[in-house]
Scaffold this motif. Structure first.
Motif, PDB file in Angstrom:
ATOM      1  N   PRO A 183      -5.108 -13.532   8.674  1.00 22.70           N
ATOM      2  CA  PRO A 183      -3.940 -12.736   8.978  1.00 22.70           C
ATOM      3  C   PRO A 183      -2.860 -12.699   8.046  1.00 22.70           C
ATOM      4  O   PRO A 183      -2.262 -11.838   7.684  1.00 22.70           O
ATOM      5  CB  PRO A 183      -3.675 -13.194  10.286  1.00 22.70           C
ATOM      6  CG  PRO A 183      -4.861 -13.808  10.854  1.00 22.70           C
ATOM      7  CD  PRO A 183      -5.682 -14.403   9.896  1.00 22.70           C
ATOM      8  N   ASN A 202      -9.116  -5.806   3.969  1.00 23.59           N
ATOM      9  CA  ASN A 202      -8.013  -6.197   4.632  1.00 23.59           C
ATOM     10  C   ASN A 202      -8.544  -7.171   5.864  1.00 23.59           C
ATOM     11  O   ASN A 202      -8.050  -8.349   6.085  1.00 23.59           O
ATOM     12  CB  ASN A 202      -7.119  -5.129   5.162  1.00 23.59           C
ATOM     13  CG  ASN A 202      -5.705  -5.442   4.395  1.00 23.59           C
ATOM     14  OD1 ASN A 202      -5.276  -6.389   4.087  1.00 23.59           O
ATOM     15  ND2 ASN A 202      -5.116  -4.584   4.483  1.00 23.59           N
ATOM     16  N   ARG A 203      -9.310  -6.515   6.733  1.00 26.41           N
ATOM     17  CA  ARG A 203      -9.868  -7.077   7.917  1.00 26.41           C
ATOM     18  C   ARG A 203     -10.795  -8.284   7.742  1.00 26.41           C
ATOM     19  O   ARG A 203     -10.739  -9.157   8.540  1.00 26.41           O
ATOM     20  CB  ARG A 203     -10.731  -6.195   8.680  1.00 26.41           C
ATOM     21  CG  ARG A 203     -10.066  -5.156   9.482  1.00 26.41           C
ATOM     22  CD  ARG A 203     -10.801  -4.419  10.599  1.00 26.41           C
ATOM     23  NE  ARG A 203     -11.726  -3.387   9.907  1.00 26.41           N
ATOM     24  CZ  ARG A 203     -11.392  -2.214   9.560  1.00 26.41           C
ATOM     25  NH1 ARG A 203     -10.214  -1.599   9.481  1.00 26.41           N
ATOM     26  NH2 ARG A 203     -12.241  -1.551   8.845  1.00 26.41           N
ATOM     27  N   SER A 204     -11.314  -8.711   6.557  1.00 26.25           N
ATOM     28  CA  SER A 204     -11.932  -9.798   6.099  1.00 26.25           C
ATOM     29  C   SER A 204     -11.118 -11.020   5.753  1.00 26.25           C
ATOM     30  O   SER A 204     -11.730 -11.735   5.789  1.00 26.25           O
ATOM     31  CB  SER A 204     -12.942  -9.630   5.005  1.00 26.25           C
ATOM     32  OG  SER A 204     -12.385  -9.474   3.843  1.00 26.25           O
ATOM     33  N   LEU A 205      -9.648 -10.758   5.472  1.00 27.06           N
ATOM     34  CA  LEU A 205      -8.880 -12.069   5.050  1.00 27.06           C
ATOM     35  C   LEU A 205      -8.198 -12.537   6.285  1.00 27.06           C
ATOM     36  O   LEU A 205      -8.169 -11.832   7.457  1.00 27.06           O
ATOM     37  CB  LEU A 205      -7.929 -11.009   4.295  1.00 27.06           C
ATOM     38  CG  LEU A 205      -8.336 -10.558   2.954  1.00 27.06           C
ATOM     39  CD1 LEU A 205      -7.081  -9.664   2.292  1.00 27.06           C
ATOM     40  CD2 LEU A 205      -9.041 -11.473   1.961  1.00 27.06           C
ATOM     41  N   GLU A 231       0.889  -1.209   0.145  1.00 32.44           N
ATOM     42  CA  GLU A 231      -0.088  -0.032  -0.163  1.00 32.44           C
ATOM     43  C   GLU A 231       0.783   1.248  -0.080  1.00 32.44           C
ATOM     44  O   GLU A 231       0.682   2.256  -0.727  1.00 32.44           O
ATOM     45  CB  GLU A 231      -0.795   0.015   1.205  1.00 32.44           C
ATOM     46  CG  GLU A 231      -1.806   1.104   1.211  1.00 32.44           C
ATOM     47  CD  GLU A 231      -2.982   1.271   2.048  1.00 32.44           C
ATOM     48  OE1 GLU A 231      -3.565   2.087   2.256  1.00 32.44           O
ATOM     49  OE2 GLU A 231      -2.923   0.317   2.837  1.00 32.44           O
ATOM     50  N   TRP A 253     -10.867  -0.257   1.772  1.00 31.19           N
ATOM     51  CA  TRP A 253     -10.112  -1.312   1.635  1.00 31.19           C
ATOM     52  C   TRP A 253      -9.572  -1.818   2.933  1.00 31.19           C
ATOM     53  O   TRP A 253      -9.150  -3.096   3.141  1.00 31.19           O
ATOM     54  CB  TRP A 253      -8.773  -0.730   0.755  1.00 31.19           C
ATOM     55  CG  TRP A 253      -9.011  -0.779  -0.563  1.00 31.19           C
ATOM     56  CD1 TRP A 253      -9.304   0.319  -1.311  1.00 31.19           C
ATOM     57  CD2 TRP A 253      -9.149  -1.905  -1.614  1.00 31.19           C
ATOM     58  NE1 TRP A 253      -9.652  -0.160  -2.642  1.00 31.19           N
ATOM     59  CE2 TRP A 253      -9.307  -1.370  -2.730  1.00 31.19           C
ATOM     60  CE3 TRP A 253      -8.845  -3.210  -1.322  1.00 31.19           C
ATOM     61  CZ2 TRP A 253      -9.505  -2.153  -3.950  1.00 31.19           C
ATOM     62  CZ3 TRP A 253      -8.915  -4.401  -2.455  1.00 31.19           C
ATOM     63  CH2 TRP A 253      -9.565  -3.676  -3.615  1.00 31.19           C
ATOM     64  N   ASP A 254      -9.638  -0.977   4.044  1.00 28.48           N
ATOM     65  CA  ASP A 254      -9.293  -1.745   5.549  1.00 28.48           C
ATOM     66  C   ASP A 254     -10.353  -2.635   5.835  1.00 28.48           C
ATOM     67  O   ASP A 254      -9.911  -3.764   6.474  1.00 28.48           O
ATOM     68  CB  ASP A 254      -9.296  -0.454   6.508  1.00 28.48           C
ATOM     69  CG  ASP A 254      -8.200   0.445   6.545  1.00 28.48           C
ATOM     70  OD1 ASP A 254      -7.031  -0.077   6.004  1.00 28.48           O
ATOM     71  OD2 ASP A 254      -8.343   1.607   6.923  1.00 28.48           O
ATOM     72  N   ASP A 255     -11.737  -2.499   5.123  1.00 28.71           N
ATOM     73  CA  ASP A 255     -12.663  -3.282   5.668  1.00 28.71           C
ATOM     74  C   ASP A 255     -12.307  -4.578   4.672  1.00 28.71           C
ATOM     75  O   ASP A 255     -12.345  -5.758   5.338  1.00 28.71           O
ATOM     76  CB  ASP A 255     -14.081  -2.921   5.161  1.00 28.71           C
ATOM     77  CG  ASP A 255     -14.491  -1.748   5.828  1.00 28.71           C
ATOM     78  OD1 ASP A 255     -14.140  -1.562   7.224  1.00 28.71           O
ATOM     79  OD2 ASP A 255     -15.733  -1.051   5.527  1.00 28.71           O
ATOM     80  N   ASP A 289      -2.759 -12.973   4.644  1.00 27.42           N
ATOM     81  CA  ASP A 289      -3.227 -12.503   3.660  1.00 27.42           C
ATOM     82  C   ASP A 289      -3.325 -11.018   3.756  1.00 27.42           C
ATOM     83  O   ASP A 289      -3.619 -10.359   2.489  1.00 27.42           O
ATOM     84  CB  ASP A 289      -4.336 -13.043   2.758  1.00 27.42           C
ATOM     85  CG  ASP A 289      -4.071 -14.614   2.552  1.00 27.42           C
ATOM     86  OD1 ASP A 289      -2.913 -14.892   2.464  1.00 27.42           O
ATOM     87  OD2 ASP A 289      -5.175 -15.352   2.566  1.00 27.42           O
ATOM     88  N   ARG A 290      -3.372 -10.447   4.797  1.00 29.02           N
ATOM     89  CA  ARG A 290      -3.650  -8.948   5.103  1.00 29.02           C
ATOM     90  C   ARG A 290      -2.447  -8.242   4.633  1.00 29.02           C
ATOM     91  O   ARG A 290      -1.118  -8.504   4.674  1.00 29.02           O
ATOM     92  CB  ARG A 290      -4.018  -8.689   6.544  1.00 29.02           C
ATOM     93  CG  ARG A 290      -5.184  -9.175   6.991  1.00 29.02           C
ATOM     94  CD  ARG A 290      -5.430  -9.000   8.462  1.00 29.02           C
ATOM     95  NE  ARG A 290      -6.873  -9.478   8.680  1.00 29.02           N
ATOM     96  CZ  ARG A 290      -7.059  -9.986   9.988  1.00 29.02           C
ATOM     97  NH1 ARG A 290      -6.267  -9.627  10.970  1.00 29.02           N
ATOM     98  NH2 ARG A 290      -8.205 -10.810  10.224  1.00 29.02           N
ATOM     99  N   ASP A 291      -2.641  -7.062   4.001  1.00 29.16           N
ATOM    100  CA  ASP A 291      -1.693  -6.140   3.426  1.00 29.16           C
ATOM    101  C   ASP A 291      -0.814  -6.979   2.576  1.00 29.16           C
ATOM    102  O   ASP A 291       0.497  -6.700   2.332  1.00 29.16           O
ATOM    103  CB  ASP A 291      -0.896  -5.787   4.588  1.00 29.16           C
ATOM    104  CG  ASP A 291      -1.919  -5.019   5.481  1.00 29.16           C
ATOM    105  OD1 ASP A 291      -2.543  -4.097   5.171  1.00 29.16           O
ATOM    106  OD2 ASP A 291      -1.373  -4.969   6.616  1.00 29.16           O
TER     107      ASP A 291
END
Length: 144
Positions: A50, A45-48, A17, A41-43, A52-54
């Motif tokens: 850990p 990320n939070r759905s993925l 990012e 996009w934060d939402d 796979d986040r960011d």
């Protein structure tokens, strides 16, 4: 054979990012809207999970002319010279001192965003001026 319809340029990086947002500023690109069902996009990320986040981020030319840029997290750091780099064409159509002044003005703007000026190459008998730079993670690019 059918012609290529689109090109995407992919970067391996540590912070997708951060690097994507830098290139948005450099090129006037935009971050696409998040997928349907997500406000930000934060939402997403939070759905993925850990791990796979960011892991990735992208940006695109709002006019649809330039290639999409995709940034994916990779575990290793940059080890050597890029084999491919972007040329940011800020001096197209300009020559001599006018071209160098345009390149230097853009260099100053990009340094304020976190880029590093690596080398200024003034015009010579064969080539016009250009400036080699590094983005926020050390990837080479040129102001041309």
């Amino acid at each position: 054979m059918s012609p290529v319809k689109q090109v995407q340029v992919t970067f391996g990086c540590a912070e997708p990012e951060r690097v994507a947002r830098f290139w948005c500023e450099v090129l006037g690109y935009v971050v696409p809207s998040p997928p349907e069902g997500f406000a930000t996009w934060d939402d997403v990320n939070r759905s993925l999970p850990p791990e796979d986040r960011d892991a990735w981020f992208a940006c695109s030319d709002p006019s649809g002319v330039g290639p999409r840029l995709y940034f994916q997290r990779v575990p290793e750091g940059k080890a050597g010279k890029n084999r491919v780099h972007l040329d940011v064409r800020v001096g197209a159509g300009l020559a001599g001192e006018e071209r160098l002044a345009a390149l230097q003005a853009e260099c100053t703007r990009l340094v304020a965003l976190g880029a590093v000026c690596e080398r200024v190459m003034p015009a010579d008998e064969e080539n016009e001026s250009c400036i080699t730079m590094l983005d926020v993670e050390g990837n080479e690019f040129c102001l041309d």
